[in-house]
Design a protein around this motif. Structure first.
Motif, PDB file in Angstrom:
ATOM      1  N   PHE A  58     -28.851  -4.572  22.972  1.00 15.59           N
ATOM      2  CA  PHE A  58     -28.694  -5.108  24.310  1.00 15.59           C
ATOM      3  C   PHE A  58     -27.237  -5.363  24.671  1.00 15.59           C
ATOM      4  N   ALA A  59     -26.415  -5.693  23.687  1.00 18.24           N
ATOM      5  CA  ALA A  59     -24.989  -5.926  23.937  1.00 18.24           C
ATOM      6  C   ALA A  59     -24.316  -4.662  24.459  1.00 18.24           C
ATOM      7  N   ALA A  60     -24.827  -3.510  24.089  1.00 23.00           N
ATOM      8  CA  ALA A  60     -24.234  -2.243  24.525  1.00 23.00           C
ATOM      9  C   ALA A  60     -24.397  -2.022  26.030  1.00 23.00           C
ATOM     10  N   PHE A  61     -25.314  -2.730  26.647  1.00 27.00           N
ATOM     11  CA  PHE A  61     -25.531  -2.592  28.085  1.00 27.00           C
ATOM     12  C   PHE A  61     -24.638  -3.511  28.910  1.00 27.00           C
ATOM     13  N   GLN A  62     -23.882  -4.378  28.225  1.00 23.54           N
ATOM     14  CA  GLN A  62     -23.084  -5.375  28.921  1.00 23.54           C
ATOM     15  C   GLN A  62     -21.664  -5.408  28.355  1.00 23.54           C
ATOM     16  N   THR A  63     -20.852  -6.312  28.883  1.00 23.74           N
ATOM     17  CA  THR A  63     -19.487  -6.464  28.389  1.00 23.74           C
ATOM     18  C   THR A  63     -19.455  -7.540  27.309  1.00 23.74           C
ATOM     19  N   TYR A  64     -18.345  -7.591  26.578  1.00 23.73           N
ATOM     20  CA  TYR A  64     -18.235  -8.621  25.541  1.00 23.73           C
ATOM     21  C   TYR A  64     -18.171 -10.019  26.154  1.00 23.73           C
ATOM     22  N   GLU A  65     -17.712 -10.121  27.406  1.00 21.11           N
ATOM     23  CA  GLU A  65     -17.707 -11.435  28.058  1.00 21.11           C
ATOM     24  C   GLU A  65     -19.123 -11.959  28.263  1.00 21.11           C
ATOM     25  N   GLN A  66     -20.065 -11.071  28.414  1.00 20.83           N
ATOM     26  CA  GLN A  66     -21.457 -11.468  28.579  1.00 20.83           C
ATOM     27  C   GLN A  66     -22.143 -11.699  27.234  1.00 20.83           C
ATOM     28  N   ASN A  67     -21.473 -11.321  26.160  1.00 17.25           N
ATOM     29  CA  ASN A  67     -22.007 -11.466  24.802  1.00 17.25           C
ATOM     30  C   ASN A  67     -20.913 -12.022  23.896  1.00 17.25           C
ATOM     31  N   GLU A  68     -20.510 -13.254  24.164  1.00 24.35           N
ATOM     32  CA  GLU A  68     -19.401 -13.854  23.418  1.00 24.35           C
ATOM     33  C   GLU A  68     -19.680 -13.964  21.928  1.00 24.35           C
ATOM     34  N   TRP A  69     -20.926 -13.939  21.537  1.00 25.11           N
ATOM     35  CA  TRP A  69     -21.279 -14.028  20.127  1.00 25.11           C
ATOM     36  C   TRP A  69     -20.696 -12.862  19.330  1.00 25.11           C
ATOM     37  N   ILE A  70     -20.424 -11.714  19.990  1.00 18.98           N
ATOM     38  CA  ILE A  70     -19.846 -10.563  19.280  1.00 18.98           C
ATOM     39  C   ILE A  70     -18.444 -10.908  18.769  1.00 18.98           C
ATOM     40  N   ILE A  71     -17.687 -11.667  19.540  1.00 22.61           N
ATOM     41  CA  ILE A  71     -16.350 -12.088  19.112  1.00 22.61           C
ATOM     42  C   ILE A  71     -16.468 -12.952  17.859  1.00 22.61           C
ATOM     43  N   HIS A  72     -17.435 -13.860  17.844  1.00 21.38           N
ATOM     44  CA  HIS A  72     -17.651 -14.718  16.672  1.00 21.38           C
ATOM     45  C   HIS A  72     -18.110 -13.892  15.467  1.00 21.38           C
ATOM     46  N   LEU A  73     -18.978 -12.922  15.710  1.00 27.21           N
ATOM     47  CA  LEU A  73     -19.433 -12.035  14.635  1.00 27.21           C
ATOM     48  C   LEU A  73     -18.250 -11.280  14.037  1.00 27.21           C
TER      49      LEU A  73
END
Length: 99
Positions: A58-73
């Motif tokens: 689902f993160a691939a459909f959005q920006t990293y700003e919409q999925n801040e958890w990717i930065i933490h990962l």
């Protein structure tokens, strides 16, 4: 319905001192069930999904700003945090210095 194209988020790291160097070698973190290597047999775990792999889809459909958890990962992967690495299929930096 399912989309006809599938965008993937790929997490990679490098041991290069200069990551912008064209000669830098980037190594991919593999997930347990997220599509990746085309030669790998698909994972079959129905009716459940690996949560991180599912979230990556689902993160691939959005920006990293919409999925801040990717930065933490990514930060936890850079720190070689064992709990986070246990969610991955492979750690390309196992036994080596962190990326």
């Amino acid at each position: 319905s399912i989309t006809k194209e599938r965008t993937e988020v790929v997490l990679q790291g490098t041991s290069s001192l200069d990551p912008t160097d064209p000669a830098a070698v980037w190594e991919e973190y593999d997930f347990k069930c997220k599509p990746g290597d085309l030669m790998r047999r698909p994972c079959f775990i129905t009716p459940y999904h690996y949560r991180l792999d599912w979230l990556m889809w689902f993160a691939a459909f959005q920006t990293y700003e919409q999925n801040e958890w990717i930065i933490h990962l990514a930060g936890k992967l850079l720190a070689q945090e064992e709990e986070t690495l246990s969610l991955m299929a492979t750690n390309p930096f196992a036994g080596r210095a962190p990326p």
